[in-house]
Design a protein around this motif. Sequence first.
Motif, PDB file in Angstrom:
ATOM      1  N   ARG A 218      14.706   3.145 -11.170  1.00  0.00           N
ATOM      2  CA  ARG A 218      14.524   2.161 -10.106  1.00  0.00           C
ATOM      3  C   ARG A 218      13.618   2.697  -8.994  1.00  0.00           C
ATOM      4  O   ARG A 218      13.367   3.900  -8.905  1.00  0.00           O
ATOM      5  N   PHE A 219      13.168   1.777  -8.160  1.00  0.00           N
ATOM      6  CA  PHE A 219      12.313   2.178  -7.040  1.00  0.00           C
ATOM      7  C   PHE A 219      12.709   1.415  -5.784  1.00  0.00           C
ATOM      8  O   PHE A 219      13.363   0.361  -5.832  1.00  0.00           O
ATOM      9  N   ILE A 220      12.301   1.949  -4.634  1.00  0.00           N
ATOM     10  CA  ILE A 220      12.510   1.301  -3.342  1.00  0.00           C
ATOM     11  C   ILE A 220      11.164   1.227  -2.626  1.00  0.00           C
ATOM     12  O   ILE A 220      10.214   1.948  -2.967  1.00  0.00           O
ATOM     13  N   HIS A 221      11.074   0.343  -1.634  1.00  0.00           N
ATOM     14  CA  HIS A 221       9.853   0.200  -0.834  1.00  0.00           C
ATOM     15  C   HIS A 221       8.619  -0.057  -1.704  1.00  0.00           C
ATOM     16  O   HIS A 221       7.515   0.376  -1.371  1.00  0.00           O
ATOM     17  N   GLY A 222       8.826  -0.727  -2.824  1.00  0.00           N
ATOM     18  CA  GLY A 222       7.702  -1.138  -3.658  1.00  0.00           C
ATOM     19  C   GLY A 222       7.251  -0.146  -4.705  1.00  0.00           C
ATOM     20  O   GLY A 222       6.802  -0.532  -5.782  1.00  0.00           O
ATOM     21  N   ASN A 223       7.368   1.183  -4.398  1.00  0.00           N
ATOM     22  CA  ASN A 223       6.829   2.154  -5.362  1.00  0.00           C
ATOM     23  C   ASN A 223       7.424   3.560  -5.260  1.00  0.00           C
ATOM     24  O   ASN A 223       6.860   4.513  -5.818  1.00  0.00           O
ATOM     25  N   ILE A 224       8.533   3.717  -4.566  1.00  0.00           N
ATOM     26  CA  ILE A 224       9.147   5.036  -4.402  1.00  0.00           C
ATOM     27  C   ILE A 224      10.330   5.181  -5.363  1.00  0.00           C
ATOM     28  O   ILE A 224      11.289   4.390  -5.297  1.00  0.00           O
ATOM     29  N   PRO A 225      10.292   6.156  -6.284  1.00  0.00           N
ATOM     30  CA  PRO A 225      11.420   6.333  -7.211  1.00  0.00           C
ATOM     31  C   PRO A 225      12.730   6.554  -6.465  1.00  0.00           C
ATOM     32  O   PRO A 225      12.797   7.355  -5.529  1.00  0.00           O
ATOM     33  N   LEU A 226      13.762   5.836  -6.899  1.00  0.00           N
ATOM     34  CA  LEU A 226      15.055   5.958  -6.246  1.00  0.00           C
ATOM     35  C   LEU A 226      15.819   7.172  -6.749  1.00  0.00           C
ATOM     36  O   LEU A 226      16.388   7.935  -5.964  1.00  0.00           O
ATOM     37  N   GLU A 227      15.841   7.355  -8.066  1.00  0.00           N
ATOM     38  CA  GLU A 227      16.564   8.498  -8.653  1.00  0.00           C
ATOM     39  C   GLU A 227      15.632   9.698  -8.812  1.00  0.00           C
ATOM     40  O   GLU A 227      14.425   9.547  -9.025  1.00  0.00           O
ATOM     41  N   SER A 228      16.210  10.871  -8.732  1.00  0.00           N
ATOM     42  CA  SER A 228      15.453  12.097  -9.003  1.00  0.00           C
ATOM     43  C   SER A 228      15.273  12.258 -10.512  1.00  0.00           C
ATOM     44  O   SER A 228      15.939  11.582 -11.320  1.00  0.00           O
TER      45      SER A 228
END
Length: 304
Positions: A218-228
């Motif tokens: 998943r991602f947040i803010h359009g393009n930042i990966p949520l999980e490591s």
Amino acid sequence: MKTIYYTLLFTYFIALGCKKETVKNYSSNYNDTTVSTVKEKDSSTLTDTIKKNSDLPVDNEEKESQQEITTTPTDSSKYYIYFTLDDGPQPGTRICKNILKKNNVRATFFMVGAHNEGKERNDLVDSINNDQLFIVSNHSNTHAHNKYALFYSKPTSSFQDFITAENKLNIKHKIARLPGRNTWAVGNKVKGEPSAFAVAKKLDSAGYKVYGWDLEWRFIHGNIPLESASQMVKNVESKLKSGKTFMPKSIVILVHDRMFQRPQYADSLRKFITALKQNDKYIFETLDKYPTLTSIDKKPLEKK
């Protein structure tokens, strides 16, 4: 004379009774055969499967039919990973391609026709299309303009949207993913959101297989990966061990190209790929090698 008359009359009624019984039995057998044929046809076509299950997302196997898995996976001791990337060509697509190429990882790129504008992107799509490690698949032309309810309420125009993308992207494998809907139409199984079934049906009729996903990075803010990367590796292991994937011992992973355009996140993709490749039980494959269900006692899903 009377004796002969009654004898003939008696013989006539016996013959008539036998004829009626014969007609009755033939009629019964014909009806049974007809019903059986219709049921078999219903269970082996996506069209009727969707009709019967339009109210809920279900796994549409025929429970009374013995099933077998065809194509890959061929090694029951292995787990098969189908790494899929959505929404290209876009910023991040080339970076993902280079990382996967360097690590010799097979992957499926679900691309959007409208994104393939300009020589640079055209050349990038062609290079992926011509690389034996990868396949380019159909993710529609417009991505529904992100107005999914409206898109799926008009299945004819939505289907045409995929055909437009097919031409723009030079699609070689009739493999599709619906924008905004985790819906599957593969082999004899249909699963997902009912709102998208009509479009899935039309794609199936055109020879497409429609793939959703088992696990999303998943991602947040359009393009930042949520999980490591390490968390995603654990998620893959957990999902496969749980058996809660569309097909056993197979997992379809969804990521989006744009998540890895920044160096620190490209590094997360490298770490994720490297960790999975270190496990010799994992094999990366493209979706044209995905296992499909067929039935021993009925034909596979027919194309119309």
